[in-house]
Structure formats: structure tokens, C-alpha cells
Design an enzyme around this catalytic site. Structure first.
Site: not given
Lengths: 443, 443
Positions: B7, B10, B42, B175
Site C-alpha cells: 500500500g 498515507a 484530500c 444524503e
């Protein structure tokens, strides 16, 4: 019960308001020499520099507003005598001498600008900036000025110098010590601010005192270090504040090294006499000894404690760290705790690190450089922090204030969570970068 | 010793870099499916909204950069088998199947976007945004769009919706739950953000799920709550991330309620296997039980701990508070700790207070309103804080994170020192106003 508070600044008026919040019945009178009340003196430079339009804007309340809250505020009034055995004081108001009885007395007498013993300091055009009237006088006088000299490069001196620069004047900022903001910044951090001020066109002259102010009736120049003379139409003395202790001494309150001694509930050594603000000594959280913390925020917090004490509530004023911040032009800078110099002067060995980071993700538009210096003691405990950037300094100082208050060391803090988003911070916060770097010095 | 990290997000790459900082000799290989590495996911919405010019700007490093630091990064590579008894894994790279031996394995496999079981979710024009390639695909597709629908109003959903609005599109933000950011904001705080988004022209539809995505080959519309159909040229599924656990299960790592179980040194239950990031469970500092903290900052801190463990140093990953922040248009909002709803769901009685303050002195130009909500437990201990303003939110969240970490109650915090200057704060900091207000509820 009747409480009389002498002084209408950041110590006196909040004491009055806080007592009223806690108790509807206590009679409260505030007696102040000033004609303006309820303004932040910290805002004066920003009015002079025309960032804030008018002095009227910074006055938040009038005596009438306090009256609505059942608090009497007597302006233009000066207390001349206190007979504490009788619990009676004498004051003058517009030429009239009056007396007033009280049950409890709060001394919030603040301080007076220190006027250095320089020939010419009494000339017209020489000003101190302590209250709003001073500000108005300077605002009037500056209209006919081209060259101004500010002596004393603490926060107020720097802010005033910058304000004059914004008005387009030739400005000298002079400091006797070899750096600006000597109380709060290390030399390497101070020089970043100095450079900014110089880039903005201010002539910063360090390490030399003003030895003479020239002029017949009004100031025409200053002599620095007995050598060069500079033309000046105005001189601002920003050379610090000395506590006003006359009334405290009259009553017999014990005075410490600098100011009135109070306990953690803001009681003086004399029964029923309390004191808050620039006229009292505080306890330094790191040095574990008395200090003098002449900050508006300290006065406001002391006022809260004092009011709690008078209203019979649990109260405690905590030791201080003298956390401070300002913004001058684009540059925001702040500090908390001890400088390296001050720590070592007090026999605290320091290990420190300065890092350069950014206020946002590196790639985000308008990410600004941020300089942070973290100062630890020999065990890694954080004892000071200084930050300079164009944004987001104040709240980081607050985080570090809390870290120091809680006794964190640099290793602890490097594990604390920080919020991240590219527009507002770095993925590893500048504070964490700084404490990680200083941590390495302990391996 | 050879460490293989699976991976390159982060969790993975910072683990590699941190090991290298601590140890020059350990062999390190990172294997990742992605073709781009070392970027902040982000930042993707800000590129889509053209605040950041290009995706190239957010890529901080290439495999060659890591190679210089003696770290091998294999991109476009997928691990298919792990024989942990032999300590050998099998991976494919550009069609070729290869094997690699290791001594220690780090699972930084992250998570996959959750695709809700909706008819039409496989149509062209339906996207998730998990990695940079997703971002590039969306950037390409959006060129031909007029109407877009984003479903899921967590941070990424809101950021993406705003980005599309900045491009001038008609945007629906949908939502299923009755409020936006349900994980981090209370309804009264969420509604402030909702109102802002609506003022900016985003159609916010709450409390209703998308029940169908219409279209033949490509999306043409969405049906919300089996009722109204809205036209759509693109649908973004921002409906959360599920941990990627396949390899962990293959090795036999114990899985908790949501993700891989690790101890505080980031060891899994299998010897010589570690895990970090979105694929592991963290420990919640307030609830004192496991949670899932899918934040980049959490991954980065776990990576530091994992590297320390592997390098044989003292290491500890602390419990999390899920402190978060974002900026959408002018509005910055952040939160830390528990929401009222989540606390009460966990049988914690809450006492909270929302206050309105300002980001600067009231009279200072551009002082912006700031909404702060502080949530305490029944003893006054602070367990959550939510802040919304146009500036200076992130660092206040950090201060509150530290306050919660240190176990402060609202009474303690109301006595802590805060730095003040009119251009950057109020004389009584908004945080102090908030904790003072909530404190009153305990009298």
C-alpha cells in the site's frame, strides 16, 4: 455590601461586570481618571494607522450602559485619599472633592508609562501611548509630521511605528537593547520581524539609546547614543509601564519586587482590599516565582477571579505564561513562556529548535512560510514557543500555551492529533514538525 | 532485514520514510496498485474545483525520489498471494507474476469506496473518488456535464459538490441521513454549513436515499427516495470507505468489528505482520473502545509508530479523537471528539452549549462570526467541540483536541491563558466564551 473599584481599565471594569453577573445585589462603583472607558488600548495603534476608522469604534460601552446594569462608573474622577480604617475614600470629580464609603475595595490602578530620564522628554510633540486620550492627541499632532521616532520596540512600539509608516511618514523605531521584542522573542526570531519592518521602510535602530530629544518648545530631533542626530516632529515613548502603587502604599498593602502582592484569589495583604491588572504581581508558571504580567488578557482573567472571590464563589487565579500575539501589517507573531535568554538567566538549561514550515499544504495557493521555535528544558519539557507567519499564529500559540500549562514535553506533543485539510494546514502540523525536530536533540 | 509494505498511501509511504530515518540498513519495498504515489487525496476536490491548478501539483514525490532514499516503490503492482510461513508473497506487475521474500510485512492496504446497492451504480458517469486516477477520470468526464449529483454528505462529498459548483454546474448534494457530516457535527451546527451550501447554489437534499441511477449506457438521472427523478450527467458516490481486508484475512490476522486489530505498537495478531491506516481499528480516547478512524492524519501518525516499532525503538500509538477540519468556499469547519448523538448512543449523558463569537475584535475590520459548540459529559469533562467560521477554525480544534487529550473539564479550560490582539482574536477567546457558557449549566 458596597464594592468600590479604583480604575476603569481591563482589570477594573470586568471586575465590576463579573461581580454583577454573580450577584444582583452588591452595590458597585467604579472610579476612573479616564473620560473614556471600556475600550481596548491594544486597538489604539490600529486606529492611528487607519485600519480602524475612528476611536469611537473601539469604545464598547459608556457609563450609561453600565448604569443599566446597576454599576456606577464615575469618569474624570481621581481618588486622593483612602482611610481604610473608616473604609472611606476621598476623590475629586470636576474640581469637587467628595467622599465615599465602601465595604470592599478593588485596586485596579494599572500603570503609568515610564518616561526615561532624557533631556527634552517634556517637549511638546513627545508622547506616551497609554490611554485613548493619548491616542487622540497623537492622532492630532501627527497631521503635521513628516519624521517620527518611536523608542521602545516592544509590541506597542512596533505597532505604533508600523501605523505611522502606513500614514506615509518617515519612521525610526529605536530600541536600547540589541533586538526588538526582547521580552518575548529570541534574537533569531526577532530578526525575522525586524527584517520585515525594514522591508516595509521603517528605519530600525537597535542597541542604542536615545540620549537627547532636541527642540525649543517642541521636538525637532533626537540624538541617538550621543552621536547622530535625526530630525523628528514627534517622539513616542513606548518604553514600558510602571505599576501605579501610590494608593496601595497609602493603605499599607504589601508591595513585592515590582507591584502589589496578591494571593490566588486576588486578595492583597490588607483585609477587604483586592487588586487586579497591571498593578499586581502574578506567579510565573515555569519559574515558580513572582513576575509581572502586564497583559490585557491577564487583567481580564484576574478580574474574573476577583469577582468570584468578592461574590463568595470558589476562585483561583492560575500562574501565568504571558502568552501574547500581534499583527503588524501582514506579519502575525506571537510567543508564550520563556525566551532562551530569560530561561538561562534563571538557570534553566534550554534545548531549542527553530523550523520553517507552511501555513497550508505546500502546493495550496497562498501557503505562507511559518517560522516556529520551540524551547525545552533539559528534560524535554516545553517551556517556550515563538511563531511568525502571515496567518494562523495566535491559535497555535494557544495550543502551545495549553501544552505548557499541562506540563507536556516535546515527545508527548509530537504524538498529539492535529486536524488537517490542505487549505488550512499541513498534513503534519508545523507545531508537530517543530517538536519532532527538537525531540531529536534528546536522542 | 527486509520490510515489505503493501500500500502506497498515507499509511504505507510514511512508514517507509520513517523506517529509513531511523535505520539506514533495513531493506524497504513498497508495493502499490496505484500509478501515482505521495499525494494527498484530500486535495483532489480542490484540483477539481480549479483552486489548485493541476493534479501534477499535488504529487509530491515519484518512485525515483524514494529510490534516492534507498526505498523501492513498485507502482501498478498488486499482491495476490502471501505465504507467511515461507515469508514470501506473489504479486503481478504489468502482467508479470513475481515473488518476493520478506522478514516483516506491513499491511497498509487502505480501503475501497463503498458502492451502495443501487440499480445503475455501474453505469458510465458514476464515479467514486478514492485515488488520483479517479480524480482524473472525473476531471475528464465533467467537461461534458451540466447536472451532477453527489451522494454522501461527509467531508469529501461536500468538498466535491462545492468544487462542481465552482465549475458552474447544477449540483445536487444528497444524503440519506437527515443532516450533513453526521459523523462529526451536531444537527444545529450541520445546518449552518447546509445553509451556506444552499446560499452558494447547491441543492442539498437530506434524509432521503438515492434509490435508482437511470440511464442506458451512461447515467442520465437519479431517482431519490423512489419519487422524484432529477437529471444527471454524472453521479459521485461519496458514501464512505470500507477497509480492504483480503490480504489480512489470507494471513490470518485477527479482524475486529470493522478492520484489522493492532496493538499500540501497530503489530497485528500475526508475528512480523504490522498494519496501519484505513485498514486498522484505532482506540477511541473517550469511549475507551475500538473505533475506525479513516483520516490521513491518523494514518501518518500510525506510520510513525509502526516505523519506530520495526526499527526497534520505543513506540506507542495513542487513542484517537478523530479531529478533522475542512474549508469549503469561504467556510472553514472542524470538529473533534464525540457528537451529542454519538455520545448518547454510547450512554454518555451530555451537557452542551453553542455560542456565537467573532474571529477578531468586534470592531476590527473583517471580524467574522464564529459558531462554537462545546460538548461535556455529566461531570463537565470536555468530550467534543465543533467550530464554524470563515477563518481560524483548524488551530482552535487543535487546542480543543489537546484539552480533551489532557482530560480537561470546562471549568479548567475557562481559566487557561489565550493570546489576544484585536486583528487576530477577541480579548476573551471564543473558546473561553464557549466553555464559560457551558460551565454555567453545572451551577
Amino acid at each position: 455590601m458596597k464594592v468600590v473599584i479604583i480604575g476603569g481599565g481591563a482589570g477594573g471594569l470586568p471586575t465590576a461586570s463579573n461581580i454583577r453577573k454573580l450577584d444582583k445585589d452588591i452595590e458597585i462603583t467604579v472610579i476612573t481618571r479616564d473620560n473614556y472607558i471600556a475600550y481596548s488600548p491594544c486597538a489604539i495603534p490600529y486606529v492611528l494607522g487607519q485600519t480602524i476608522k475612528s476611536f469611537d469604534d473601539i469604545v464598547m460601552k459608556t457609563p450609561e450602559d453600565y448604569k443599566e446594569n446597576n454599576i456606577d462608573v464615575l469618569i474624570n474622577s481621581e481618588v486622593s485619599e483612602i482611610d481604610h480604617e473608616k473604609k472611606e475614600l476621598t476623590y475629586t470629580n470636576e474640581g469637587q472633592v467628595k467622599t465615599m464609603e465602601y465595604d470592599k475595595l478593588v485596586l485596579a490602578t494599572g500603570g503609568n508609562s515610564f518616561v526615561p530620564p532624557i533631556t527634552g522628554s517634556d517637549l511638546d510633540g513627545v508622547f506616551k501611548i497609554r490611554n485613548l486620550n493619548d491616542g487622540k492627541n497623537v492622532q492630532e499632532w501627527v497631521k503635521n509630521c513628516k519624521n517620527v521616532v518611536v523608542t521602545g520596540a516592544g509590541l506597542i512600539g512596533i505597532e505604533i511605528a508600523y501605523a505611522f509608516k502606513e500614514l506615509g511618514l518617515n519612521v525610526i523605531l529605536n530600541e536600547m537593547l540589541p533586538q526588538i521584542v526582547p521580552k518575548s522573542l529570541d534574537p533569531d526570531m526577532a530578526s525575522i520581524v525586524t527584517e520585515y519592518l525594514e522591508d516595509e521602510g521603517i528605519n530600525v535602530i537597535l542597541g542604542k539609546p536615545i540620549t537627547k530629544i532636541s527642540g525649543e518648545d517642541k521636538v525637532t530631533g533626537v540624538v541617538i547614543d550621543n552621536e547622530e542626530e535625526y530630525p523628528a516632529d514627534m517622539v513616542i515613548l513606548a518604553t514600558g509601564v510602571r505599576p501605579e502603587l501610590e494608593l496601595a502604599k497609602m493603605i499599607g498593602c504589601e508591595i513585592g519586587k515590582w507591584a502589589i502582592l496578591v494571593d490566588e484569589s486576588m486578595k492583597t495583604t490588607v483585609e477587604d482590599v483586592y487588586a487586579v491588572g497591571d498593578c499586581v504581581e502574578s506567579y510565573d508558571a515555569i519559574l515558580q516565582s513572582n513576575t509581572i504580567s502586564q497583559l490585557g488578557t491577564t487583567a481580564v482573567r484576574q478580574a474574573k477571579t476577583c469577582a468570584q472571590t468578592i461574590a463568595g464563589k470558589k476562585s483561583k487565579f492560575y500562574p501565568v505564561l504571558n502568552s501574547m500575539v500581534t499583527k503588524v501589517g501582514k506579519l502575525e507573531f506571537g510567543a508564550v513562556g520563556l525566551t532562551t535568554h530569560f530561561a538561562e538567566q534563571n538557570n534553566i538549561k534550554t534545548i531549542s529548535q527553530k523550523v520553517e514550515a507552511f501555513t497550508r499544504a505546500r502546493y495550496y495557493p497562498n501557503a505562507k512560510p511559518m517560522d516556529i521555535k520551540v524551547i525545552c528544558d533539559a528534560d524535554g519539557k516545553i517551556i517556550g514557543c515563538q511563531i511568525i507567519a502571515e496567518e494562523r499564529v495566535a491559535e497555535r500559540i494557544d495550543t502551545m500555551t495549553l501544552a505548557i500549562t499541562e506540563g507536556l514535553d516535546c515527545f508527548d506533543l509530537s504524538n498529539v492529533e492535529f486536524a488537517y485539510a490542505p487549505p488550512v494546514s499541513m498534513v503534519t502540523d508545523p507545531l508537530v514538525l517543530a517538536v519532532e525536530e527538537v525531540s531529536k536533540k534528546f536522542n
